[in-house]
Write an enzyme that holds these catalytic residues in place. Structure first.
Site, short mmCIF file in Angstrom:
data_model
loop_
_atom_site.label_atom_id
_atom_site.label_comp_id
_atom_site.label_asym_id
_atom_site.label_seq_id
_atom_site.Cartn_x
_atom_site.Cartn_y
_atom_site.Cartn_z
CD GLU A 92 -2.58 -1.13 3.13
OE1 GLU A 92 -2.87 0.07 3.88
OE2 GLU A 92 -2.70 -2.18 3.23
CB CYS A 105 2.72 7.24 3.64
SG CYS A 105 2.95 5.82 4.78
CB CYS A 112 6.70 -5.98 9.06
SG CYS A 112 7.60 -4.86 10.47
CB CYS A 116 5.19 -3.53 16.56
SG CYS A 116 6.77 -3.14 16.42
CB CYS A 119 1.86 -2.39 13.50
SG CYS A 119 2.73 -2.10 12.41
N GLY A 159 6.64 -2.55 6.78
CA GLY A 159 7.52 -3.33 6.72
C GLY A 159 8.96 -1.99 7.91
CD GLU A 160 12.47 -0.93 10.84
OE1 GLU A 160 11.46 -0.46 11.45
OE2 GLU A 160 13.50 -0.32 10.09
CB SER A 191 8.75 5.76 10.30
OG SER A 191 8.75 5.49 11.48
CB SER A 214 8.69 3.49 16.61
OG SER A 214 8.45 4.00 14.58
CG LEU A 215 10.71 6.00 22.79
CD1 LEU A 215 11.49 5.48 22.56
CD2 LEU A 215 11.03 7.42 23.50
CG HIS A 216 5.40 3.34 19.64
ND1 HIS A 216 4.69 4.88 19.62
CD2 HIS A 216 6.05 2.75 18.56
CE1 HIS A 216 4.70 4.65 17.63
NE2 HIS A 216 5.19 3.37 17.75
CG ASN A 290 -5.16 4.12 13.06
OD1 ASN A 290 -6.09 3.63 12.85
ND2 ASN A 290 -4.10 4.41 12.18
CB CYS A 332 0.64 2.17 5.88
SG CYS A 332 0.76 2.62 5.20
N1 SAH Z 1 9.16 0.02 11.11
C1 SAH Z 1 8.76 1.39 10.78
C2 SAH Z 1 8.17 2.34 9.46
C3 SAH Z 1 6.32 2.09 9.53
S1 SAH Z 1 5.18 1.98 10.55
C4 SAH Z 1 8.29 1.94 12.07
O1 SAH Z 1 8.51 0.77 13.17
O2 SAH Z 1 8.83 3.02 11.99
C5 SAH Z 1 5.15 3.81 10.58
C6 SAH Z 1 4.84 4.40 11.88
O3 SAH Z 1 3.39 3.71 12.95
C7 SAH Z 1 5.44 4.09 13.76
O4 SAH Z 1 5.81 5.20 14.29
C8 SAH Z 1 3.96 3.02 14.03
O5 SAH Z 1 5.35 2.73 15.19
C9 SAH Z 1 3.07 3.20 14.02
N2 SAH Z 1 1.72 2.67 14.20
C10 SAH Z 1 1.36 1.56 13.36
N3 SAH Z 1 0.60 0.89 13.89
C11 SAH Z 1 -0.14 1.90 14.61
C12 SAH Z 1 -0.98 2.03 14.77
N4 SAH Z 1 -1.97 0.85 15.29
N5 SAH Z 1 -1.61 3.20 15.91
C13 SAH Z 1 -0.42 3.85 15.39
N6 SAH Z 1 0.50 4.10 15.48
C14 SAH Z 1 1.24 3.39 14.45
#
Ligand code: SAH
Length: 341
Positions: A92, A105, A112, A116, A119, A159-160, A191, A214-216, A290, A332
């Site tokens: 996508e 994007c 992937c 996570c 995701c 993807g990463e 990212s 992506s810290l989270h 999301n 995505c």
């Molecule tokens: N693999 C890379 C890039 C793809 S994801 C990464 O991890 O950064 C792009 C961003 O969307 C990342 O910050 C990821 O953690 C975030 N993301 C993925 N799923 C999500 C969700 N359900 N809600 C909010 N952000 C999300």
């Protein structure tokens, strides 16, 4: 197997041509057809002899990706494209309209491996890396289909990107090359979930791009739970790599923090986040999580706003990401999941 010509840099194409007894300048002509005029058919390259065109089609293939679905948001002008690749896999891209222009994007892998747990892109696992041409074609096809000029690109789709390191580097070089899209890497964000060794490697290129991390989570315990990559490279190692990246490139880093109610949005989380990031030259992007159907994570508006205000009071530069394309599940990974089920 024929060679994928759209994945070649100009110097590689030129030396290939010299090897088959052609003049080097032919390489530039072909490269212009492919990347500036975007003619993806040797027959139409009218300044080449028919003998050369035949020879090219014997050695090379011109890769294609085909739009199989387009979803347009009725809230904003976000458009999501689902593409079929030449081997039948799907990826996508999402086109978003901002005040400063159009941003695309793009995906960097089919699926992937990072796992996570919030995701959608990772749930069905990893299939393969995208080639350089498959990344470029997402840009070329989106411009063709929308009739719009893309002003910036984010590598935040499926993807990463740092797990597909060599192809991503080559993609960035071709994307920013003066013949072709010629996009300054200042208009690119990449990212990563935190592949520390690759962050050190990327720093050496001194690209002008924005690195997003992506810290989270603010403790290793929590991050291990929601992002398995943390068991390989913990928060301290990740932040050390970020410090090195900022020093080497002179660029500010952007941290992504998906705010999940009851998981990572407490007062203590905000305080720890301030402590972790205070000394770094960075920006924090808060993303309301999301919702995906496989998890019951959700965001809470009030908790999100108070989380942000604690960060700001603590001296951090924290903004909340605008949600675009909410009605078309623009995050995505979600469309591909539905399509492949
Ligand atoms: N693999 C890379 C890039 C793809 S994801 C990464 O991890 O950064 C792009 C961003 O969307 C990342 O910050 C990821 O953690 C975030 N993301 C993925 N799923 C999500 C969700 N359900 N809600 C909010 N952000 C999300």
């Amino acid at each position: 197997m024929k060679k994928d010509i759209l994945s070649l840099e100009l110097n590689e194409l030129c030396s290939d041509l010299e090897n088959i007894g052609e003049k080097k300048f032919r390489g530039k002509q072909i490269y212009e057809w492919l990347h500036t005029k975007r003619i993806h058919n040797f027959e139409d390259m009218s300044n080449l002899s028919s003998a050369l065109r035949t020879k090219l089609s014997e050695i090379y293939c011109i890769n294609r990706i085909n739009v199989v679905r387009t979803l347009e948001s009725s809230i904003d002008n976000t458009v999501k494209y689902l593409y079929e690749l030449s081997d039948g896999n799907h990826i996508e891209s999402v086109m978003m309209e901002y005040k400063h222009g159009n941003s695309l994007c793009i995906s960097t892998q089919v699926g992937c491996k990072m796992g996570c747990n919030f995701c959608a892109s990772t749930i069905a696992g990893f299939k393969r890396h995208l080639t350089v041409s498959e990344m470029l074609l997402q840009v070329y096809e989106a411009e063709k289909n929308s009739g719009k000029h893309i002003d910036s690109i984010v590598l935040m789709g499926i993807g990463e990107p740092l797990d597909n390191f060599d192809n991503v580097i080559k993609f960035l070089k071709i994307l920013s090359f003066e013949i072709g899209k010629n996009l300054s890497l200042r208009h690119v964000s990449l990212s990563t979930c935190g592949l520390v060794d690759k962050i050190y490697e990327l720093a050496e290129y001194k690209f002008g791009l924005t690195l997003s991390i992506s810290l989270h989570a603010t403790t290793d315990e929590k991050r291990n739970e929601i992002m398995p990559v943390n068991k390989r490279h913990n928060i301290a190692e990740l932040l050390q790599a970020c410090k090195d990246y900022i020093e080497k490139t002179g660029r500010r880093i952007s941290f992504e923090y998906a705010v999940i109610h009851g998981v990572n949005d407490t007062h203590e989380d905000a305080t720890r986040l301030i402590k972790l990031l205070k000394k770094l030259n960075c920006h924090i992007n808060l993303i309301p999580v999301n919702e995906i159907k496989e998890r019951n994570y959700r965001s809470d508006k009030n908790a999100l706003l108070s989380f942000q205000s604690i960060l700001i009071k603590g001296g951090l530069n924290a903004t909340i990401r605008r949600t675009l394309g909410a009605d078309i599940d623009a995050a995505c990974g979600q469309l591909r999941r539905e399509y492949e089920l």
